[in-house]
Design a protein around this motif. Structure first.
Motif, mmCIF file in Angstrom:
data_model
loop_
_atom_site.group_PDB
_atom_site.id
_atom_site.type_symbol
_atom_site.label_atom_id
_atom_site.label_comp_id
_atom_site.label_asym_id
_atom_site.label_seq_id
_atom_site.Cartn_x
_atom_site.Cartn_y
_atom_site.Cartn_z
ATOM 1 N N PHE A 1 0.848 -1.201 0.000
ATOM 2 C CA PHE A 1 0.000 0.000 0.000
ATOM 3 C C PHE A 1 0.879 1.245 0.000
ATOM 4 O O PHE A 1 0.672 2.170 -0.783
ATOM 5 C CB PHE A 1 -0.924 0.005 1.224
ATOM 6 C CG PHE A 1 -1.648 1.314 1.409
ATOM 7 C CD1 PHE A 1 -2.833 1.564 0.742
ATOM 8 C CD2 PHE A 1 -1.127 2.311 2.231
ATOM 9 C CE1 PHE A 1 -3.496 2.777 0.896
ATOM 10 C CE2 PHE A 1 -1.782 3.520 2.392
ATOM 11 C CZ PHE A 1 -2.967 3.757 1.719
ATOM 12 N N TRP A 2 1.863 1.282 0.897
ATOM 13 C CA TRP A 2 2.725 2.456 1.030
ATOM 14 C C TRP A 2 3.588 2.657 -0.202
ATOM 15 O O TRP A 2 3.793 3.794 -0.639
ATOM 16 C CB TRP A 2 3.563 2.362 2.307
ATOM 17 C CG TRP A 2 2.696 2.564 3.492
ATOM 18 C CD1 TRP A 2 2.215 1.617 4.334
ATOM 19 C CD2 TRP A 2 2.129 3.798 3.918
ATOM 20 N NE1 TRP A 2 1.386 2.190 5.269
ATOM 21 C CE2 TRP A 2 1.320 3.526 5.040
ATOM 22 C CE3 TRP A 2 2.226 5.106 3.468
ATOM 23 C CZ2 TRP A 2 0.620 4.524 5.710
ATOM 24 C CZ3 TRP A 2 1.533 6.104 4.133
ATOM 25 C CH2 TRP A 2 0.740 5.805 5.238
ATOM 26 N N ASN A 3 4.077 1.577 -0.793
ATOM 27 C CA ASN A 3 4.885 1.697 -2.005
ATOM 28 C C ASN A 3 4.048 2.235 -3.158
ATOM 29 O O ASN A 3 4.494 3.110 -3.908
ATOM 30 C CB ASN A 3 5.503 0.348 -2.373
ATOM 31 C CG ASN A 3 6.549 -0.086 -1.369
ATOM 32 O OD1 ASN A 3 7.195 0.746 -0.726
ATOM 33 N ND2 ASN A 3 6.721 -1.379 -1.215
ATOM 34 N N LEU B 1 1.218 4.011 -2.909
ATOM 35 C CA LEU B 1 0.838 5.387 -2.588
ATOM 36 C C LEU B 1 1.976 6.348 -2.914
ATOM 37 O O LEU B 1 1.757 7.421 -3.473
ATOM 38 C CB LEU B 1 0.458 5.485 -1.107
ATOM 39 C CG LEU B 1 -0.112 6.805 -0.640
ATOM 40 C CD1 LEU B 1 -1.441 7.095 -1.316
ATOM 41 C CD2 LEU B 1 -0.284 6.789 0.867
ATOM 42 N N ARG B 2 3.174 5.957 -2.582
ATOM 43 C CA ARG B 2 4.336 6.802 -2.847
ATOM 44 C C ARG B 2 4.525 6.992 -4.356
ATOM 45 O O ARG B 2 4.804 8.088 -4.823
ATOM 46 C CB ARG B 2 5.588 6.193 -2.215
ATOM 47 C CG ARG B 2 6.785 7.107 -2.245
ATOM 48 C CD ARG B 2 7.966 6.558 -1.459
ATOM 49 N NE ARG B 2 8.421 5.274 -1.968
ATOM 50 C CZ ARG B 2 8.199 4.096 -1.378
ATOM 51 N NH1 ARG B 2 7.533 4.034 -0.230
ATOM 52 N NH2 ARG B 2 8.648 2.982 -1.900
ATOM 53 N N CYS B 3 4.339 5.933 -5.131
ATOM 54 C CA CYS B 3 4.489 6.028 -6.592
ATOM 55 C C CYS B 3 3.365 6.833 -7.234
ATOM 56 O O CYS B 3 3.601 7.570 -8.195
ATOM 57 C CB CYS B 3 4.526 4.630 -7.205
ATOM 58 S SG CYS B 3 6.036 3.738 -6.801
ATOM 59 N N ASP B 4 2.156 6.687 -6.710
ATOM 60 C CA ASP B 4 0.989 7.373 -7.280
ATOM 61 C C ASP B 4 0.860 8.811 -6.796
ATOM 62 O O ASP B 4 0.157 9.615 -7.398
ATOM 63 C CB ASP B 4 -0.300 6.622 -6.937
ATOM 64 C CG ASP B 4 -0.379 5.274 -7.621
ATOM 65 O OD1 ASP B 4 0.407 5.025 -8.561
ATOM 66 O OD2 ASP B 4 -1.230 4.458 -7.213
ATOM 67 N N GLY B 5 1.496 9.143 -5.683
ATOM 68 C CA GLY B 5 1.395 10.482 -5.109
ATOM 69 C C GLY B 5 0.230 10.558 -4.130
ATOM 70 O O GLY B 5 -0.585 9.646 -4.031
#
Length: 62
Positions: free
Chosen positions: A16-18, A20-24
């Motif tokens: 989820f965090w990875n 979210l970080r890629c999608d902004g």
């Protein structure tokens, strides 16, 4: 905090965090090296507080 630490702290998966970080749209993070990402606990807490809702009718943050 590492991605694994944040996942354990929030009960959300590292995936989820990875994503979210890629999608902004996630909390601030620090890119220490090509494969090392770190978060501050205060940034995670602030990000979660911004998403607090009292009703399903409230708008989500942009």
């Amino acid at each position: 905090m590492s991605v694994q630490d944040v996942a354990a702290y929030t009960s959300l998966t590292p995936d989820f965090w990875n994503k979210l970080r890629c999608d902004g749209g996630g909390p601030r993070y620090f890119k220490i090296s090509a494969r090392v990402v770190r978060y501050r606990r205060s940034d995670i807490d602030d990000w979660m507080v911004e998403r607090a809702r009292l009703s399903t009718f409230q708008e989500a943050p942009q």
